[in-house]
Scaffold this motif. Structure first.
Motif, PDB file in Angstrom:
ATOM      1  N   ASP A  46      -6.657  -1.157  -4.204  1.00  7.93           N
ATOM      2  CA  ASP A  46      -6.889   0.049  -4.997  1.00  7.93           C
ATOM      3  C   ASP A  46      -5.644   0.916  -5.126  1.00  7.93           C
ATOM      4  OD1 ASP A  46      -9.537  -0.633  -5.389  1.00  7.93           O
ATOM      5  OD2 ASP A  46     -10.219   0.427  -3.590  1.00  7.93           O
ATOM      6  N   ASN A  47      -4.768   0.859  -4.135  1.00  7.42           N
ATOM      7  CA  ASN A  47      -3.580   1.715  -4.150  1.00  7.42           C
ATOM      8  C   ASN A  47      -2.303   0.887  -3.994  1.00  7.42           C
ATOM      9  OD1 ASN A  47      -4.843   4.500  -4.198  1.00  7.42           O
ATOM     10  ND2 ASN A  47      -5.821   3.661  -2.364  1.00  7.42           N
ATOM     11  N   LYS A  67       7.219   3.156   0.048  1.00  5.97           N
ATOM     12  CA  LYS A  67       7.458   3.870  -1.201  1.00  5.97           C
ATOM     13  C   LYS A  67       8.875   4.427  -1.246  1.00  5.97           C
ATOM     14  CE  LYS A  67       4.451   6.302  -3.331  1.00  5.97           C
ATOM     15  NZ  LYS A  67       3.519   7.397  -3.704  1.00  5.97           N
ATOM     16  N   TRP A  68       9.457   4.423  -2.447  1.00  5.46           N
ATOM     17  CA  TRP A  68      10.755   5.041  -2.697  1.00  5.46           C
ATOM     18  C   TRP A  68      10.726   5.564  -4.130  1.00  5.46           C
ATOM     19  CZ3 TRP A  68      15.355   1.682  -4.506  1.00  5.46           C
ATOM     20  CH2 TRP A  68      14.914   0.597  -5.265  1.00  5.46           C
ATOM     21  N   HIS A  69      11.871   6.066  -4.610  1.00  2.09           N
ATOM     22  CA  HIS A  69      11.864   6.719  -5.910  1.00  2.09           C
ATOM     23  C   HIS A  69      11.586   5.756  -7.062  1.00  2.09           C
ATOM     24  CE1 HIS A  69      16.021   5.272  -5.435  1.00  2.09           C
ATOM     25  NE2 HIS A  69      16.108   5.268  -6.757  1.00  2.09           N
ATOM     26  N   ASN A  70      11.712   4.458  -6.823  1.00  4.09           N
ATOM     27  CA  ASN A  70      11.435   3.479  -7.869  1.00  4.09           C
ATOM     28  C   ASN A  70      10.097   2.766  -7.675  1.00  4.09           C
ATOM     29  OD1 ASN A  70      13.562   3.644  -9.765  1.00  4.09           O
ATOM     30  ND2 ASN A  70      14.952   2.679  -8.287  1.00  4.09           N
ATOM     31  N   ALA A  90       6.041   2.374  -8.240  1.00  2.00           N
ATOM     32  CA  ALA A  90       5.074   2.705  -9.290  1.00  2.00           C
ATOM     33  C   ALA A  90       3.737   2.068  -8.934  1.00  2.00           C
ATOM     34  CB  ALA A  90       5.547   2.198 -10.649  1.00  2.00           C
ATOM     35  N   PRO A  91       2.636   2.738  -9.263  1.00  2.00           N
ATOM     36  CA  PRO A  91       1.324   2.116  -9.029  1.00  2.00           C
ATOM     37  C   PRO A  91       1.199   0.819  -9.823  1.00  2.00           C
ATOM     38  CG  PRO A  91       1.088   4.458  -9.505  1.00  2.00           C
ATOM     39  CD  PRO A  91       2.519   4.103  -9.817  1.00  2.00           C
ATOM     40  N   PHE A  92       0.639  -0.191  -9.191  1.00  2.00           N
ATOM     41  CA  PHE A  92       0.432  -1.456  -9.885  1.00  2.00           C
ATOM     42  C   PHE A  92      -0.850  -1.368 -10.697  1.00  2.00           C
ATOM     43  CE2 PHE A  92      -0.900  -6.122  -9.587  1.00  2.00           C
ATOM     44  CZ  PHE A  92      -0.160  -6.467 -10.702  1.00  2.00           C
ATOM     45  N   ALA A  94       0.843  -1.195   0.000  1.00  2.00           N
ATOM     46  CA  ALA A  94       0.000   0.000   0.000  1.00  2.00           C
ATOM     47  C   ALA A  94       0.874   1.240   0.000  1.00  2.00           C
ATOM     48  CB  ALA A  94      -0.916   0.001   1.218  1.00  2.00           C
ATOM     49  N   ASP A  95       0.385   2.302  -0.642  1.00  2.00           N
ATOM     50  CA  ASP A  95       1.181   3.531  -0.687  1.00  2.00           C
ATOM     51  C   ASP A  95       1.107   4.312   0.614  1.00  2.00           C
ATOM     52  OD1 ASP A  95      -1.487   4.201  -1.010  1.00  2.00           O
ATOM     53  OD2 ASP A  95      -1.081   5.847  -2.401  1.00  2.00           O
ATOM     54  N   ASP A  96       0.046   4.134   1.410  1.00  2.00           N
ATOM     55  CA  ASP A  96      -0.145   4.885   2.648  1.00  2.00           C
ATOM     56  C   ASP A  96      -0.336   3.903   3.796  1.00  2.00           C
ATOM     57  OD1 ASP A  96      -0.979   6.454   4.795  1.00  2.00           O
ATOM     58  OD2 ASP A  96      -2.099   7.850   3.519  1.00  2.00           O
ATOM     59  N   LEU A  97       0.692   3.734   4.619  1.00  2.00           N
ATOM     60  CA  LEU A  97       0.633   2.771   5.712  1.00  2.00           C
ATOM     61  C   LEU A  97      -0.163   3.294   6.906  1.00  2.00           C
ATOM     62  CD1 LEU A  97       4.244   1.281   5.665  1.00  2.00           C
ATOM     63  CD2 LEU A  97       2.170   0.456   4.519  1.00  2.00           C
ATOM     64  N   ASP A  98      -0.461   4.588   6.942  1.00  2.00           N
ATOM     65  CA  ASP A  98      -1.338   5.106   7.994  1.00  2.00           C
ATOM     66  C   ASP A  98      -2.775   4.667   7.735  1.00  2.00           C
ATOM     67  OD1 ASP A  98       0.698   6.412   9.409  1.00  2.00           O
ATOM     68  OD2 ASP A  98       0.562   8.178   8.109  1.00  2.00           O
ATOM     69  N   GLN A  99      -3.177   4.715   6.477  1.00  2.00           N
ATOM     70  CA  GLN A  99      -4.520   4.282   6.123  1.00  2.00           C
ATOM     71  C   GLN A  99      -4.625   2.767   6.022  1.00  2.00           C
ATOM     72  OE1 GLN A  99      -6.066   6.207   2.636  1.00  2.00           O
ATOM     73  NE2 GLN A  99      -5.849   8.273   3.478  1.00  2.00           N
ATOM     74  N   CYS A 100      -3.530   2.114   5.690  1.00  2.00           N
ATOM     75  CA  CYS A 100      -3.518   0.656   5.523  1.00  2.00           C
ATOM     76  C   CYS A 100      -2.387   0.080   6.371  1.00  2.00           C
ATOM     77  CB  CYS A 100      -3.323   0.281   4.055  1.00  2.00           C
ATOM     78  SG  CYS A 100      -4.527   1.019   2.933  1.00  2.00           S
TER      79      CYS A 100
END
Length: 289
Positions: free
Chosen positions: A151-152, A263-266, A268-270, A138-144
């Protein structure tokens, strides 16, 4: 249909197991069990086996379309015991295995069933297929907080590499057509992952043969099954897009509070499409058209 044990299932469904391909989903927790099962049903597997604790729930539609087998995944060697039992019960059938919150993708899987792909692979005189475990998170570990979000979902678009697989029985020389693959979260957070669990290669698709045994490092007793291609040209490979490592890193007390984001600079959304995985070089179409 529900079965109280793997032994009961094998006895009751021995005739059914003569028709493949068969997907085995090993359920470790209650995260995305239903989506995992539905994904593999949609790929066209003849039978989908859900090996899961008896206390877990399963939606009504899946109770009618999968074989639910009461099974405890917490014991040592549970994966090998389950897969090897099905190997013995389903001779000559193609078998795939994964865990919950893992999703198989192969080249052009959106338009071609798993039966078509395996028929082609069989014609190429192959009895196994290398799969790469591509970590999702997940891109946001606070929400997930468990790091799972369909979805993200994100993946690493680079940072993958391979090393020669040495043969201890042959003075450490490299094994023919075998490599150890690394990358993803197990590489970026290797200080939290035991060395024996850092590889991302798994022979997750294979054809059951007499005496074949799965080992605890996701390789097989028959060394030819562990090769990435035949001797004459490149073969198909596939990916298993998996939240399993992200879940583990966020549930393990030793790493939970050390990681605020994956998340890091590499990253990308799946896109949930095989084309993205092909474009990133994360699987090989071989001669598959």
């Amino acid at each position: 249909m529900r079965y109280s044990s793997l032994a009961q299932f094998v006895t009751a469904q021995r005739d059914a197991l003569a028709l493949g391909p068969i997907a085995i989903v090993l359920v470790e927790d209650e995260v995305e069990v239903d989506t995992t099962l539905r994904h593999h049903l949609q790929l066209g597997f003849k039978h989908v086996l859900a090996l899961m604790p008896a206390i877990f729930d399963l939606p009504r539609d899946l109770q009618e379309t999968v074989h639910r087998i009461d099974f405890d995944m917490s014991g040592d060697g549970a994966t090998e015991m389950a897969v090897n039992t099905i190997i013995a019960a389903a001779p000559k059938q193609w078998i795939f295995y994964c865990y919950n919150a893992e999703y198989l993708f192969y080249p052009f899987c959106e338009t071609r069933a798993i039966t078509e792909m395996l028929a082609f692979h069989t014609e190429e005189r192959r009895s196994s297929m290398l799969t790469y475990i591509i970590d999702l998170y997940a891109d946001d570990l606070d929400q997930c907080p468990n790091a799972v979000s369909l979805d993200n979902a994100h993946l690493d678009r680079s940072g993958y590499y391979a090393l020669a697989r040495h043969d201890a029985a042959n003075e450490g020389h490299p094994k023919e057509r075998q490599l150890d693959f690394y990358g993803g979260l197990r590489w970026r957070y290797e200080e939290h992952v035991p060395a024996a669990r850092r590889k991302i290669d798994r022979i997750a698709i294979f054809r059951a043969t007499a005496g074949l045994k799965l080992r605890d490092d996701h390789t097989f007793s028959n060394e030819e099954f562990n090769t990435y291609a035949c001797k004459w040209h490149h073969n198909l490979t596939a990916t298993i897009c998996s939240f399993r490592t992200a879940k583990a890193l966020k549930s393990n007390p030793g790493s939970r509070y050390e990681i605020n984001t994956f998340k890091w600079h590499n990253s990308a959304p799946f896109e949930w499409h095989s084309r993205q995985l092909l474009d990133l070089g994360l699987m090989e179409p071989g001669q598959w058209f």
